[in-house]
Motif scaffolding. Structure first.
Motif, PDB file in Angstrom:
ATOM      1  N   ASN A 101      14.653 -16.173 -53.522  1.00  0.00           N
ATOM      2  CA  ASN A 101      14.295 -16.560 -52.161  1.00  0.00           C
ATOM      3  C   ASN A 101      15.427 -17.313 -51.477  1.00  0.00           C
ATOM      4  O   ASN A 101      15.188 -18.186 -50.636  1.00  0.00           O
ATOM      5  N   ALA A 102      16.663 -16.955 -51.847  1.00  0.00           N
ATOM      6  CA  ALA A 102      17.830 -17.684 -51.338  1.00  0.00           C
ATOM      7  C   ALA A 102      17.910 -17.653 -49.812  1.00  0.00           C
ATOM      8  O   ALA A 102      18.203 -18.677 -49.171  1.00  0.00           O
ATOM      9  N   GLU A 103      17.624 -16.502 -49.215  1.00  0.00           N
ATOM     10  CA  GLU A 103      17.757 -16.402 -47.764  1.00  0.00           C
ATOM     11  C   GLU A 103      16.739 -17.287 -47.046  1.00  0.00           C
ATOM     12  O   GLU A 103      17.079 -18.012 -46.102  1.00  0.00           O
ATOM     13  N   GLY A 104      15.488 -17.253 -47.494  1.00  0.00           N
ATOM     14  CA  GLY A 104      14.472 -18.078 -46.861  1.00  0.00           C
ATOM     15  C   GLY A 104      14.782 -19.557 -46.972  1.00  0.00           C
ATOM     16  O   GLY A 104      14.621 -20.323 -46.014  1.00  0.00           O
ATOM     17  N   ILE A 105      15.261 -19.961 -48.133  1.00  0.00           N
ATOM     18  CA  ILE A 105      15.607 -21.372 -48.331  1.00  0.00           C
ATOM     19  C   ILE A 105      16.763 -21.763 -47.419  1.00  0.00           C
ATOM     20  O   ILE A 105      16.762 -22.835 -46.795  1.00  0.00           O
ATOM     21  N   ALA A 106      17.770 -20.866 -47.326  1.00  0.00           N
ATOM     22  CA  ALA A 106      18.916 -21.153 -46.466  1.00  0.00           C
ATOM     23  C   ALA A 106      18.518 -21.241 -45.003  1.00  0.00           C
ATOM     24  O   ALA A 106      18.991 -22.114 -44.264  1.00  0.00           O
ATOM     25  N   LEU A 107      17.610 -20.343 -44.569  1.00  0.00           N
ATOM     26  CA  LEU A 107      17.180 -20.366 -43.172  1.00  0.00           C
ATOM     27  C   LEU A 107      16.421 -21.647 -42.830  1.00  0.00           C
ATOM     28  O   LEU A 107      16.546 -22.190 -41.733  1.00  0.00           O
ATOM     29  N   TYR A 108      15.618 -22.110 -43.764  1.00  0.00           N
ATOM     30  CA  TYR A 108      14.876 -23.347 -43.536  1.00  0.00           C
ATOM     31  C   TYR A 108      15.745 -24.592 -43.729  1.00  0.00           C
ATOM     32  O   TYR A 108      15.346 -25.690 -43.330  1.00  0.00           O
ATOM     33  N   GLY A 109      16.907 -24.408 -44.339  1.00  0.00           N
ATOM     34  CA  GLY A 109      17.694 -25.577 -44.692  1.00  0.00           C
ATOM     35  C   GLY A 109      16.980 -26.419 -45.738  1.00  0.00           C
ATOM     36  O   GLY A 109      17.007 -27.651 -45.695  1.00  0.00           O
ATOM     37  N   GLY A 110      16.353 -25.740 -46.695  1.00  0.00           N
ATOM     38  CA  GLY A 110      15.496 -26.432 -47.664  1.00  0.00           C
ATOM     39  C   GLY A 110      16.193 -26.861 -48.932  1.00  0.00           C
ATOM     40  O   GLY A 110      15.527 -27.094 -49.951  1.00  0.00           O
ATOM     41  N   GLU A 111      17.529 -26.970 -48.897  1.00  0.00           N
ATOM     42  CA  GLU A 111      18.263 -27.289 -50.108  1.00  0.00           C
ATOM     43  C   GLU A 111      17.840 -28.633 -50.712  1.00  0.00           C
ATOM     44  O   GLU A 111      17.703 -28.775 -51.941  1.00  0.00           O
ATOM     45  N   ALA A 112      17.653 -29.636 -49.843  1.00  0.00           N
ATOM     46  CA  ALA A 112      17.302 -30.968 -50.349  1.00  0.00           C
ATOM     47  C   ALA A 112      15.949 -30.946 -51.055  1.00  0.00           C
ATOM     48  O   ALA A 112      15.777 -31.526 -52.136  1.00  0.00           O
TER      49      ALA A 112
END
Length: 576
Positions: free
Chosen positions: A241-252
């Motif tokens: 789900n790398a793209e979804g996480i990147a779009l949300y800026g959910g790294e933290a």
């Protein structure tokens, strides 16, 4: 003792089917050869104990002729003809190599059979789906199949053969030690073969203390397997789900989640380390004392001149073998705790599969009775928590008819889609479906691992279709630019956009030409113009196919004869 009996029953439940399977005779023969080779190694150890006695006696007597003969040829001794060390060592090495090689061959065959068997059960009756839905506590089935089965086979053979070898070693060297140790008088009581009893007492005390010190490892090893798998699963989820996480800026947030899961891994590992440290303190001390203990026990007889140096070394060696055989539990305690945890995980997994398969006939029944119509009879659909989504739904869809299923988000449309596929177990009622020719296209198109050719033809064998047929449906679906890449192995579900993946599903429908086609938001990632072309293409290329669609866009209705709407928990007719 009852708990031990239950555990051994669980272990046999996992292991037994292989030894009764179609491979049983080959497996039993291979196991028999492995056992024979392991028993031969015990025999070689007994022979080496006598050779060791003669060799050290030759050193004590400064007998060079005997020394060299015992190394490179053979010599007649009081124990009979004694072969040279080079022959004994060569034979020992040969037996040891093939004992290991054939044991590994048995491991491969057993693991292969067990993996196929568990996979068959897991995939049969869609048990994998029901187990995932019910969250029965069977976490990480991938690990249980890939890792736990491997560990079970490896540890079962290693521990089983090790125990057998220890038992045979015990009886073999008890006879040697009994004859060497002679009687001892303690407090006026004469004890025959006293060193045998000393070795027995030493091992029994050590076994009891090892269990007291290390028993917490059973629970901790079980827990470690689970938290390690949870952490690995979270990493896979992040990758997928790398793209979804990147779009949300959910790294933290992802980092916090991963840190929590990894913290559980480290916390449990520290607990294992502490428990292992305590156990290692004991087992290391136990092993070190065992090195010198037989010399201490036999020293009085040696200093009194009752036994020569060779006799002392043979006595020490025999004592060590007896003590080592009796200490098998102590030496393998950590491995036994890991094995027990593995057995519990596999047994739990197999139990969950069997429960899921047994429940396959309950709930909503999808009956492939060979009729031409799709019929819903008093179908009530519930969520796993018991909440009703759709109640007492009845409907009839004729062959060649196109029906749209509409309703608000969360009303139960997609769950109804699963019930039509015979997947949803929660509820009651019957769905009469045609026996063959059904294809279901969910919103998220499934693209299997491998080539694009396989993805287009799924779930049929790609060998059934010509290159020309596959090229033609790709062109029709707007994916002509991919025809040159049919045989490339890629992670296509990550390489293609959502819209392209739905076009692959369209190409699949055109290629397989089902009699009944079910679509659940299968065009949600396409723009309205592409969606319109999608449905027009289906109507043109599959004119006799019955079409059941779930969609939100009003424009889709024009491609259907009528509509059914999910409203307030009921399935009611509505204008298309």
């Amino acid at each position: 003792m009852r708990r031990l009996g239950h555990f051994l029953s669980d272990a046999w439940t996992v292991a037994g089917p292989y030894w009764r399977s179609e491979e049983r005779w080959r497996a039993r023969l291979l196991l028999g050869v492995v056992i024979l080779l392991n028993l031969s190694l015990v025999g070689m150890s007994v022979l080496l104990s006598y050779w060791n006695r003669e060799f050290f006696n030759s050193l004590q007597e400064k007998n060079a002729e005997a020394f060299w003969a015992l190394l490179f040829w053979w010599r007649q001794t009081d124990s009979g003809p004694m072969p040279g060390f080079v022959f004994v060592a060569a034979l020992y090495i040969l037996i040891a190599v093939y004992a290991l090689y054939l044991r590994q061959a048995l491991q491969i065959r057993w693991r292969s059979w067990l993996t196929r068997e568990v996979l068959d059960r897991w995939l049969a009756d869609r048990a994998y789906y029901r187990v995932a839905l019910t969250d029965s506590g069977t976490d990480n089935p991938d690990q249980r199949i890939a890792e736990d089965l491997r560990q079970f086979v490896d540890n079962t053979l290693a521990l089983g053969l090790g125990l057998m070898r220890s038992v045979v070693t015990l009886f073999s060297f008890v006879l040697v030690l009994w004859g060497l140790s002679g009687p001892a008088t303690i407090l006026g009581i004469t004890i025959p073969g006293y060193m045998v009893w000393v070795a027995l007492a030493y091992a029994v005390v050590g076994t009891g203390l090892a269990h007291l010190v290390g028993r917490s490892l059973i629970r901790l090893n079980f827990q470690q397997e689970r938290v390690e798998a949870d952490f690995r699963y979270a990493l896979v989820r992040l990758r997928d789900n790398a793209e979804g996480i990147a779009l949300y800026g959910g790294e933290a947030d992802e980092k916090r989640g991963l840190s929590d899961r990894f913290g559980a891994v480290i916390g449990n590992w520290w607990a294992i380390m502490v428990a292992t440290k305590r156990l290692t303190f004991f087992t290391s001390g136990y092993a070190q004392v065992a090195i010198i203990f037989p010399f201490i026990v036999a020293a009085p007889a040696y200093f009194a001149g009752r036994i020569p140096l060779g006799g002392l070394t043979q006595t020490s060696g025999a004592f060590s073998e007896v003590q080592g055989a009796l200490s098998w539990f102590v030496d393998n305690y950590s491995s036994l705790t890991e094995w027990r945890a593995t057995v519990l995980r596999i047994r739990g997994f197999i139990g969950a599969i069997e429960e899921a398969r047994a429940a396959a006939g309950s709930g909503i029944q999808a009956v492939p009775d060979g009729g031409d119509e799709l019929v819903l009879e008093d179908v009530t659909i519930r969520l796993p928590d018991g909440r009703v989504l759709i109640e007492n739904a009845s409907a009839r869809i004729a062959p060649g008819e196109a029906v749209l299923i509409a309703g608000r988000s969360g009303s139960g449309k997609s769950t109804l889609f699963r019930a039509l596929a015979g997947l949803w177990p929660f509820g009651h009622g019957r769905v009469h479906v045609p026996a063959e020719g059904r294809l279901f296209l969910p919103q998220r198109a499934y693209l299997p691992l491998g080539t694009l050719r396989r993805a287009v033809c799924y779930p049929r064998d790609a060998a059934e279709f010509s290159d020309a047929a596959i090229h033609e449906v790709l062109e029709a679906a707007g994916l002509g630019h991919l025809t040159a890449r049919l045989d490339e192995v890629e992670t296509w579900d990550r390489l293609l956009s959502g819209g392209e993946q739905q076009r692959v599903a369209l190409a699949r429908a055109l290629l397989l030409q089902p009699r009944w086609l079910f679509l659940d938001e299968a065009t949600a990632s396409l723009d309205p113009e592409a969606e319109s072309r999608f449905y027009k293409l289906l109507k043109e290329r599959l004119p006799g196919t019955s079409l059941v669609s779930i969609a939100h866009r009003p424009a889709v209705a024009q491609y259907h004869h009528r509509a059914l709407r999910v409203r307030d928990g009921h399935l009611v007719p509505a204008p298309a």
